[in-house]
Structures are given as structure tokens and as C-alpha cells.
Design an enzyme around this catalytic site. Structure first.
Site, short mmCIF file in Angstrom:
data_model
loop_
_atom_site.label_atom_id
_atom_site.label_comp_id
_atom_site.label_asym_id
_atom_site.label_seq_id
_atom_site.Cartn_x
_atom_site.Cartn_y
_atom_site.Cartn_z
N LYS A 59 -17.17 69.60 46.94
CA LYS A 59 -15.84 69.89 46.40
C LYS A 59 -15.33 71.20 46.99
O LYS A 59 -16.10 72.12 47.26
CB LYS A 59 -15.89 70.01 44.87
CG LYS A 59 -14.54 70.37 44.25
CD LYS A 59 -14.63 70.55 42.74
CE LYS A 59 -13.26 70.97 42.19
NZ LYS A 59 -13.28 71.17 40.73
N GLU A 96 -7.52 78.48 31.65
CA GLU A 96 -8.95 78.47 31.96
C GLU A 96 -9.63 79.80 31.66
O GLU A 96 -9.31 80.84 32.24
CB GLU A 96 -9.17 78.11 33.43
CG GLU A 96 -10.64 77.96 33.78
CD GLU A 96 -10.86 77.26 35.11
OE1 GLU A 96 -12.02 77.16 35.53
OE2 GLU A 96 -9.87 76.82 35.72
#
Length: 477
Positions: A197, A247
Site C-alpha cells: 500500500k 484521524e
């Protein structure tokens, strides 16, 4: 030569709002953090801590420990009102401060001269000063100075209408063609086993006829994104980094620690039924589930050696924000050897939610692929208290301002199953909060292009050619 000594004095400050405190601080250095019922703000500089290089986090930790070690807190009836550092780090430790980010060191924290804390209906005002170790201080003078500031806050002129100046141009430097080539290259490398990723971002530049109204942007974010961590770091008037991020990177309170896995995105629905259907689609999408699992697995791996009773749910749940839904896994635990928040910041940044896996391979790929430096985007931003505990969010859904210009950042997690259009559409959706906060709405340099059916992101954005600067005649709501 003797080191300076920090003196801090606090008093209750009823009837003072965070917004009014920040408004009166215009023209000064300003700092702000808010989530749920807890808000902090500050202005002016009692002291500042900076650091560069690979040891920047440890350097800030050492400086903060020294600052607070001999501090004298005259009034400590409210622990939250004690002195608190505000600041953050750049995405890369070797970041060079220039151009857009000229006012931001790779590690930069400020102890405000005045700070305000509001928790529920309770508000406290604090004054922080530094004196020579051998100098005496006058408690009555500190009390008088704080009382005068409180009185000024109570009797301020009414605020002016919070509007943005005329928008002149909007520019997206990265073309869809270049973006597509980058995504295709990244996914090819993933299929070859080089990466699992990587998180890639793009930038929007907006130019205005006059200085941007940062307070108006914050007011919009506070109204529309109250479920996010809202922040402002303005080390010089008119040069500011702000945003509303969902976040949490890390929160530490003694031995208690909390973080989250946040990866996987889809839009909100127009009706409750559509919203629930989209949430189910997100939960069952193999690509989104894999992207999320990579993040959670990496967090578990990094935290297991230093924690006991690490709680990591087996499956994510949807986190529903104003315009997006994310896959969300809350993570908490008990630190075996508590040492404050900064060692955890260093251990976790960047998580795979903002960097990638493997970490070093992804970090180098981002450095090579992205044409615009990240600066503090996607990096830790937050606060450190007198115990060296604190809370840091990941600085996404953010913008950096230089007087009449703003640069907005938006990113997407790329895995082997990613497609350029789908990730482009996701970044377009993630631009919206900061565009709207500046009164730009969905201004784009080219007409929207519909997404191919069935890829589950957002309908279209500014796909086009090289995306030159676009003239805009008026601000769109």
C-alpha cells in the site's frame, strides 16, 4: 549561564468563547485544538521549541521535559489550565522549510503567552511567562495582567461578518493524466510484490483578492465537522496551517493510550436508506477491507511490544462524517513503560493510513512521485502537557495559508486493486471540506467528468488536461 524558568498562572474565565479569544488574537501568533467538549486555544509566544533532522522528536521531548521540569504553576486548581505546548512535525524528518511552508520547521512547538481551555461550561485563562532562573517574579503583576486580558475579552467590539475575500483563481497542478500514470505504476509494483500500500496526495491552490479569513474557515469547520479534530497552528500572522481531521494518531494519558485504524472511504447517502446501503457497500468491498486491514495489522505490530491489554476489534465499523464514511477500528491499550506521548508519535508516524507498507519503500515512493512537498500535511499535529502526555491527530483534511493564498491537500490509499479514476474521485470528495471552508464550494478548473459505474467513490471531479490556473469571477458558496 542559568536557564530560564517558566511561570504559569491561571484563573477562571466565565463567558469567554474560544472563537472570541482567537478573534481578539488576530495579528498575533495563534494556536487552537478542539474535539468534543474539550477545546484549547492560545496566542502570543512565551517560548518556542524547534528541531531538525532524524532526532527531531527526541530533541523536542528533551526540550519539553526541561521546560516543564522547573516550571512554577502558581494556581493549579484546574489541571487542564496548566501550561501546554501546541505544535507538530513535518511529514519527512529532513523537510526543508521553504516557499509555502517557510514558517514551519520540521518540528515546531509553541507555549502560548496566553492560553484558554474550555471543557463543557467551565473556562480557564492562563498566562505563561519565562524569567531568568535567578530573577524574582511578582505574583500580583501576573494576576493583574491576566485580569486585564480577561476584561478585554469580555468587553471586545462585536465581531465583523465572517466572509472570505473575492476568489481569483483555483489551480490543480497535478493533471489526471499524470495522476493516472502514477497510480498505474504504483499498482504494477504492488502486483510485483514491491509494496502492499502507498498513500498518494494531490494539491489545490486557491488565490484571493485579499488576506484569507482564517477565522471564517474555522467557524465553518466547527459547524460542519464538529466530530473531527479541528486545529490551527499560526506561528506568524497570516501564515497558518489548519484543518478538521477525523484521524487520531495517538493519545496518551499516563499509561493509557488510544489510537485508531482509519482507512477505506465512501460518500454519504442522500437518504438514511441510501446512507446505510453505502455503509454496507463499504464494509463488504474487498479493496476497501484490504486497505483497512493493512493499517490495523501494522498498528497492532507496532504497539504489541510496548503495551499490555491491547484492544483491537476483529472488524471495523463505519465512521460517518458530514460528507464521508470511513472504515474505523478503535484501538486502545496500557503502556508497559509510560514515557509520555512523543515516543508513541515517533513509533507510529507515518501509519499505513498516510504512508504505506512497507513503510520505508512507501515513503520513498511518495517522495519520488508527488510533485508538491507535503510539508506538515499528513503529519502529527497536537499538544503536549506538563506531564509530557498529550494528543496528536494526523493532519489531513487541511490547508496551509500564506496571506491571500491557500494550498489544500487531499490523499487516497492505493492498493493493488486501485484504479486511477476511483482514487481521483475520492480525493475530489476529500477536498470538499476545505474548499467549502474557504467559500469556494466545488469550483473546478474543468467540467466534472462522471465516474465509471460501479466503483463506489464519488461522482467526478476536476479531471482534465494539465489543469491550468482557472479564473473565477466570484466566490461560490
Amino acid at each position: 549561564m542559568s536557564a530560564d524558568r517558566l511561570i504559569s498562572y491561571s484563573q477562571r474565565a466565565p463567558d469567554i468563547s474560544i472563537a472570541e479569544f482567537l478573534r481578539q488574537a488576530q495579528g498575533h501568533e495563534r494556536f487552537y485544538w478542539e474535539k468534543d467538549d474539550l477545546a484549547f486555544a492560545g496566542f502570543g509566544i512565551a517560548t518556542e521549541l524547534t528541531a531538525w533532522g532524524a532526532e527531531r522528536v527526541k530533541t523536542i521531548e528533551d526540550k519539553a521535559r526541561k521546560l516543564f521540569r522547573d516550571a512554577l504553576v502558581i494556581s493549579d486548581a484546574e489541571p487542564l489550565a496548566k501550561p501546554r505546548l501546541f505544535g507538530g512535525f513535518s511529514f519527512y524528518s529532513d523537510f526543508v522549510t521553504e516557499n509555502t511552508w517557510a514558517a514551519f520547521a520540521p518540528a515546531y512547538f509553541v507555549l502560548p503567552h496566553y492560553q484558554l481551555v474550555k471543557r463543557g461550561a467551565d473556562t480557564w485563562l492562563t498566562i505563561n511567562v519565562q524569567i531568568g532562573a535567578d530573577e524574582s517574579y511578582d505574583e500580583a503583576e501576573l494576576c493583574d495582567a491576566l485580569s486585564a486580558r480577561y476584561d478585554a475579552l469580555l468587553h471586545a467590539d462585536p465581531p465583523i461578518s465572517a466572509v472570505q475575500p473575492e476568489l481569483l483563481t483555483v489551480n490543480y497542478p497535478l493533471s489526471f493524466e499524470r495522476w493516472s500514470a502514477i497510480i498505474t505504476d504504483a499498482t504494477t509494483r504492488m502486483r510485483a510484490g514491491e509494496m502492499q500500500k502507498v498513500v498518494l496526495s494531490r494539491v489545490c491552490e486557491a488565490r484571493f483578492a485579499d488576506r484569507i479569513n482564517i477565522d471564517a474557515a474555522l467557524a465553518y469547520l466547527n459547524e460542519k465537522y464538529a466530530d473531527c479534530y479541528r486545529f490551527l497552528f499560526e506561528p506568524s500572522p497570516g501564515l497558518a496551517f489548519y484543518g478538521a481531521t477525523p484521524e487520531l494518531l495517538i493519545g496518551v494519558d499516563g499509561a493509557d493510550m488510544a489510537t485508531m485504524g482509519l482507512a477505506g472511504t465512501i460518500k454519504r447517502g442522500q437518504t438514511p436508506e441510501e446512507d446505510d446501503a453505502l455503509a454496507l457497500r463499504l464494509l463488504t468491498d474487498p479493496k476497501e477491507a484490504y486497505e483497512h486491514r493493512v493499517v490495523v495489522d501494522a498498528l497492532r505490530e507496532r504497539l504489541t511490544p510496548i503495551t499490555s491489554d491491547l484492544s483491537v476489534p476483529n472488524a471495523p465499523i463505519p465512521l460517518k462524517l458530514s460528507n464521508l464514511q470511513h472504515l474505523y477500528t478503535p484501538i486502545s491499550g496500557w503502556l508497559r513503560e509510560p514515557a509520555g506521548v512523543l515516543p508513541l508519535v515517533e513509533r507510529l508516524h507515518p501509519t499505513p493510513a498516510l504512508g504505506g507498507v512497507p513503510r520505508e519503500v512507501a515513503m520513498q515512493y511518495i517522495r519520488d512521485a508527488e510533485p508538491v512537498p507535503r510539508g506538515w500535511y499528513a503529519a502529527p499535529i497536537g499538544w503536549i502537557d506538563h506531564n509530557l502526555d498529550g494528543m496528536f491527530a494526523v493532519a489531513i483534511r487541511s490547508a496551509v495559508v500564506q496571506n491571500d493564498r491557500a494550498w489544500l491537500y487531499s490523499g487516497a490509499g492505493i492498493v493493488a486493486e486501485s484504479t486511477p479514476q476511483r482514487e481521483w474521485d475520492e480525493t475530489a470528495l476529500k477536498f470538499r471540506p476545505m474548499l467549502n471552508a474557504l467559500g469556494i464550494g466545488t469550483a473546478q478548473p474543468h467540467p466534472p467528468t462522471p465516474s465509471p459505474g460501479g466503483d463506489g467513490a464519488v461522482n467526478s471531479a476536476n479531471r482534465g488536461e494539465a489543469q491550468p490556473t482557472t479564473e473565477v469571477n466570484h466566490v461560490r458558496a
